[in-house]
Design a protein around this motif. Sequence first.
Motif: not given
Lengths: 292, 394
Positions: B317-323, B361-363
Motif C-alpha cells: 500500500a502507498p504511504d503518504h510520500y507516494a501521496g 492524497i495529502g489534502g
Amino acid sequence: MENAELLQLAIAGLKNGSIYALLALGFTIVYAATNVINFAQGEFFMLGGMFAVFAFKTLGLPLIAAVPLAVVAVTGVGVLFEVLAIRPRRDGDQMSLVIITVGGSLVLSSLARHLFGSDALPLPEFTPGPSLAFAGAAIERQTLWIWGLVLIAVVALTMLYSRTRLGRAMRACMQNREAARLMGIDTGRVVMISFALAAMLGALAGVAVTPLTSTRFDIGAGIAVKGFAAAILGGLGNPIAAVAGGLLLGLIEQAVIPFSSTLKDVVAIVVLLSVLFVRPQGLFIRERKEKT
Amino acid sequence: MRRASVVRVLVIASVVTAMLTGCGAETTEDGSSGPTGEPLVIGAVLSVTGAQSGLGQPEKQAIEMEVARINEAGGINGRPLEVLIEDDGSDVDKATAATTKLVEQDRVLAVIGSTGTSQSMAMRAEIVAAGIPQVSLGSGTAITSEFDPLVFQTTWTAKLVVPLMLQYLEDEGYTKVGLITEDTGFGKDGKALVNELASEYGMTVVSDQVFKAADTDMTGQLTVIKGAGAEVVLMYSSVSASAIVPKNMRQLNMDIPLVCSHGNAKQEFVDGAGEAGEGVITFAGKVLAPETYGADTEQYKVATGFVERYTAEYGVAPDHYAGHAYDGLYLVVEAMKRLPEGFTSADLRDEIEKTTDLPGIGGVFTFSKTDHNGMTEDDIVMYRIEDGAWVLAE
C-alpha cells in the motif's frame, strides 16, 4: 551527570568503538601488506550485513548459519577483489592502487543496490531478550556479541602474527616489503591473505552491528571514514594501535554528547586532525626512523 | 607511505568519489500507444537513494505509475506527458546539479521535488534563474514561508504538525519532553519549532539531542535524555536511521513513550524498529487509513483509487510520500490541462497558483497568491504501530 549515565555513555562508546576497531584493523592489515589505504573496506562491512540479511530472509537459513555464511562469502569477495582488481596493477604506484580501491568500493555498493535494493534492511538480534543491568546501566545482548567478536578477532590475529609462519611473513612484509621478497617470502600471497582478512573483519563488524542498525547499500563510505579515522588515530600498520584507536574514537564521540550531540562528529575530526599534526605516526606507535 | 602522500591520497579519493557518484536520469514510459505529438516534458528530482530513499522510492513509483496512466488515458490535451526523474541521492549538491541539467539540457516546463527540505531549498537558485515552477515534496516550513512565487509545496509543514504533537503531549499530561531530531533541514525545522512552542503547551524541553543521518547508535543521546528526567521522547526525523531510536530506547530500558513526526510514517520505519517499534505514535496524512477521508468525499474516491492501483502495481500500500508525489504531479498536470496549446512555464506557474479545491492524497489543495501550501490540520490524523503496521489511533 550521574555515574550510571557516565557508565552508559562509556558502554555506548566501547560498543561503537569496537566496530570502528574492526574496520581499523581491516585498514591496517591491508596497509601493512601493500602500503595502500583500501577505500573498499566500508563495503566489506556493508556486504557482511547484506549477505546475512539475504541468507536469513531470502534463503530462510537460521541466523546461526546465515551469519558465518555471510562472513565467509564476504571473505571470498575480498579475495576476488584482490585477484581481479589489485593484482593486475600490483606493480603500479600506490596512487593508482588507491584509486582502484575507490572504484571498487563504488562497484560493490552499486552491485549491492541492484541486488538488494535501496531500502534499509533489518536483521534480528543474535540472542533476543531484554538488556542486562550492570551497575545502573543497561547493556544490550548484541553489544556483548560485538565485544566477544572483537576479542576473538584480536586474539586470533595476535596468534596469527606471533605463532604462525604466515604471520611472520606478514610481519616481515609490514616492516619492509622489498626485503621480505628478497628473503623469499611470497608477498603476493601475503597481499591476498591481507585482503581476505580485512574483508572478514569488515564483514564481522557488519553482521554484528546490523541487528542494531539495519543495513543499506550506501552505508559503507560513512563507516569507513570512522574506521579510517580510528586507524590513523591509533597509528596505521599496527593491529593493537588500530584497536586502541577505535575504542578511543568511540569514547570521545560519546564524551561529547552530554555537551552537544551536534558537535559529536566535529570533535572526533578535530581530535583526529590534532593527532595528525602532533603525532603523525599515530598515538600508539613509537616514532620510527624512516628506512632509506 | 609518508604523511603527505596519505593526505594527498585522501583528497584525490574524495574528489573521485564525489565525481563518480553523480546521478543518471531515468525516463518514464512516454505512452507510445496513446497520445501523439510533442511530449510535454517536466522534471522530477527525487531522493531515490541515500538517507531519504525510504521517502524517494515510493515517490518515484507513484509518479511512474500515474504518468503511464495519464498517457494511457490520452495524455494532456492530446499530447503525451514525459517526466524525467533524477535521483539526488539525498544530497543537496546533487539536487542542484540535477536541477541544472533538467533546466538547461532538457528544458523542462516545471520541476517536481525534491524529496527533502534541504535539497528543495538548494534547488531554488536554479529554479528562480530559470523562471519555472517548482512543486516541492519536502516538508520544511521554510519552503513556502521563505516565499517565492515560483515555489509550491505538497506537504504539511512543521508549523502544522508540531502544534498537533505538543497538543497531544499536553492532553496526555506530560510536561518534560526529551527532544531528538535529525541533522537535516527537516529535523532543524522541527527542532526550532518545538523549542519555540513548547512553553505554550506547558512543556519543558529537558534535553535537546541531535543525530546524523549516517549515525548508527543513539544510545548516547538517549542516555542524556533519560538522565534529564524526560517523561516522553519526541522525535522529529525522516531518515532510515530514525528506526534505531526506538531500538536504542528499548536497549536502555526506557519505558517512556516515543512520539514522532510524519517523517516516520512509513513501513521502512516499522520494519527497522521491529518489536521495539510497537506503540510508537506518529501524526501523518490520511492515506494509511483511507476511511478517515470520509466515505462519500471526492478525496476518498481519489485516494482509494490511488491506493488500489499502487497496491496492485507494487504489492504494497502507498504511504503518504507516494501521496505527496501523486499530489505534486497532478497539481502540475491539472494546471496544464486547463491551459491552451503553446503555454509557457510562466503561464503554468500562474495556473498552478489558481488551483482550487483539487482533491489530493495529502489534502484538498487551494493555493493563493500568498499561500503555496494550502494544507490544514484537518488533513492529519494520529497513528500507532500495532503488530508491525501503522494503525489509526483514537
